[in-house]
Design a protein around this motif. Structure first.
Motif, PDB file in Angstrom:
ATOM      1  N   LYS A  22       0.840  -1.189   0.000  1.00 19.10           N
ATOM      2  CA  LYS A  22       0.000   0.000   0.000  1.00 19.10           C
ATOM      3  C   LYS A  22       0.879   1.245   0.000  1.00 19.10           C
ATOM      4  O   LYS A  22       2.063   1.185   0.340  1.00 19.10           O
ATOM      5  CB  LYS A  22      -0.908   0.016   1.235  1.00 19.10           C
ATOM      6  N   ILE A  23       0.261   2.357  -0.341  1.00 21.25           N
ATOM      7  CA  ILE A  23       0.989   3.626  -0.328  1.00 21.25           C
ATOM      8  C   ILE A  23       1.086   4.111   1.118  1.00 21.25           C
ATOM      9  O   ILE A  23       0.060   4.301   1.781  1.00 21.25           O
ATOM     10  CB  ILE A  23       0.276   4.680  -1.183  1.00 21.25           C
ATOM     11  N   PRO A  24       2.285   4.314   1.647  1.00 21.86           N
ATOM     12  CA  PRO A  24       2.399   4.845   3.014  1.00 21.86           C
ATOM     13  C   PRO A  24       1.995   6.318   3.053  1.00 21.86           C
ATOM     14  O   PRO A  24       2.331   7.089   2.145  1.00 21.86           O
ATOM     15  CB  PRO A  24       3.884   4.661   3.341  1.00 21.86           C
ATOM     16  N   VAL A  76       8.258  12.405   1.265  1.00 23.09           N
ATOM     17  CA  VAL A  76       9.238  11.538   0.602  1.00 23.09           C
ATOM     18  C   VAL A  76       8.765  10.088   0.635  1.00 23.09           C
ATOM     19  O   VAL A  76       8.036   9.669   1.538  1.00 23.09           O
ATOM     20  CB  VAL A  76      10.634  11.636   1.256  1.00 23.09           C
ATOM     21  N   SER A  77       9.221   9.312  -0.353  1.00 22.63           N
ATOM     22  CA  SER A  77       8.842   7.903  -0.433  1.00 22.63           C
ATOM     23  C   SER A  77       9.565   7.055   0.606  1.00 22.63           C
ATOM     24  O   SER A  77       9.074   5.992   0.988  1.00 22.63           O
ATOM     25  CB  SER A  77       9.164   7.355  -1.828  1.00 22.63           C
ATOM     26  N   PHE A 124      15.760   5.718  -3.761  1.00 25.14           N
ATOM     27  CA  PHE A 124      15.432   5.988  -5.157  1.00 25.14           C
ATOM     28  C   PHE A 124      14.810   4.754  -5.825  1.00 25.14           C
ATOM     29  O   PHE A 124      13.919   4.891  -6.666  1.00 25.14           O
ATOM     30  CB  PHE A 124      16.673   6.454  -5.913  1.00 25.14           C
ATOM     31  N   ALA A 125      15.275   3.565  -5.433  1.00 22.35           N
ATOM     32  CA  ALA A 125      14.672   2.341  -5.971  1.00 22.35           C
ATOM     33  C   ALA A 125      13.229   2.207  -5.501  1.00 22.35           C
ATOM     34  O   ALA A 125      12.331   1.854  -6.289  1.00 22.35           O
ATOM     35  CB  ALA A 125      15.496   1.126  -5.527  1.00 22.35           C
ATOM     36  N   HIS A 126      12.969   2.494  -4.235  1.00 21.98           N
ATOM     37  CA  HIS A 126      11.603   2.448  -3.700  1.00 21.98           C
ATOM     38  C   HIS A 126      10.702   3.440  -4.435  1.00 21.98           C
ATOM     39  O   HIS A 126       9.560   3.127  -4.792  1.00 21.98           O
ATOM     40  CB  HIS A 126      11.611   2.793  -2.211  1.00 21.98           C
ATOM     41  N   HIS A 127      11.213   4.650  -4.620  1.00 22.90           N
ATOM     42  CA  HIS A 127      10.414   5.705  -5.264  1.00 22.90           C
ATOM     43  C   HIS A 127      10.016   5.281  -6.687  1.00 22.90           C
ATOM     44  O   HIS A 127       8.852   5.419  -7.081  1.00 22.90           O
ATOM     45  CB  HIS A 127      11.224   6.996  -5.304  1.00 22.90           C
ATOM     46  N   LYS A 128      10.980   4.752  -7.408  1.00 21.47           N
ATOM     47  CA  LYS A 128      10.715   4.282  -8.772  1.00 21.47           C
ATOM     48  C   LYS A 128       9.695   3.143  -8.752  1.00 21.47           C
ATOM     49  O   LYS A 128       8.789   3.086  -9.587  1.00 21.47           O
ATOM     50  CB  LYS A 128      12.026   3.818  -9.414  1.00 21.47           C
TER      51      LYS A 128
END
Length: 264
Positions: A189-191, A199-200, A239-243
């Motif tokens: 889910k989206i936190p 920030v992600s 950055f990997a999580h955000h992508k």
């Protein structure tokens, strides 16, 4: 003289070795940066059995973080910690132990679900925690010398506040992530809430802030090396999580950055 000091011909030689350990960690941070351009660190959602047999995530977290607690405790209790009477040294040691007490004895047992950790990632984490725990606390307990009024220095005050803010952000972000799913729910889910509104990777932002503050307060190559290594590893994951979030969720907040609020 304690058993560790006996390994060296003089205190100057041991301090030189501790300095070399810090510079080696910075070199390893540079190598890790290059490696992480091509692969994601293999734990969590990027876990894979191609990096070795898989270990239960709770057990892995507990054991891999344990050296960062036990090694400092050994150095403080069973060696002649001649600098631990100084307030600045005491506070810096307390920051380090506060983080790793929570990370070792509380965080792993709060994990609700999590992918198993590959042996290679687990092994490297054990080595890092033992190495860093020794380097940080041996330096602070035996060699770090600060002016008598260092705790009132703006760098120490600002660094301590940064550490505290980062620690609290890290704890709160972990709480949000643990409670994303209700009973019986599965999947990602989206936190939302806290620093996740900006920030992600709010948890990684918190931990990077923590150790940046620690380095600012400590003003040593040893604390700086830790901050640099942490930033390299966690920024790559951020950055990997955000992508990954942007690819997985069509309604993912477009204004949310990866790691630094309003920046990137």
């Amino acid at each position: 003289m304690d058993s560790i000091s006996a390994l060296f011909s003089s205190p100057e030689e041991e301090q030189y070795v501790l300095d070399c350990m810090a510079y080696f960690m910075i070199l390893m941070a540079a190598c890790t940066f290059v490696c992480l351009l091509f692969v994601n660190a293999a734990y969590g959602r990027y876990s894979s059995s191609k990096y070795g047999f898989l270990i239960n995530v709770k057990l892995a977290w507990f054991i891999q973080e344990l050296p960062a607690f036990l090694v400092p405790v050994y150095l403080l209790v069973w060696t002649s910690s001649r600098k631990t009477s100084l307030l600045a040294n005491q506070l810096l040691i307390a920051m380090f132990l506060c983080h790793y007490t929570q990370r070792t004895f509380i965080y792993p047992f709060l994990i609700r679900e999590g992918k198993p950790t590959p042996f290679l990632s687990f092994f490297l984490a054990v080595i890092f925690c033992a190495y860093n725990g020794f380097m940080q606390i041996r330096y602070l307990s035996h060699y770090a010398e600060y002016p008598a009024d260092w705790v009132t220095n703006p760098c120490f005050i600002a660094g301590s506040l940064l550490w505290l803010c980062g620690w609290l952000i890290n704890l709160h972000s972990d709480h949000i992530l643990r409670n994303l799913r209700g009973p019986g729910e599965s999947g990602y889910k989206i936190p939302r809430g806290g620093m996740f509104e900006y920030v992600s990777a709010a948890n990684y932002f918190g931990e990077i802030t923590e150790w940046t503050g620690f380095a600012l307060a400590g003003q040593s190559v040893h604390s700086a090396a830790f901050a640099i290594f942490t930033t390299v590893v966690l920024s790559s994951r951020a950055f990997a999580h955000h992508k990954w979030y942007l690819a997985k969720f069509e309604d993912y907040p477009k204004t949310r950055k990866a790691l630094l609020p309003f920046v990137v």
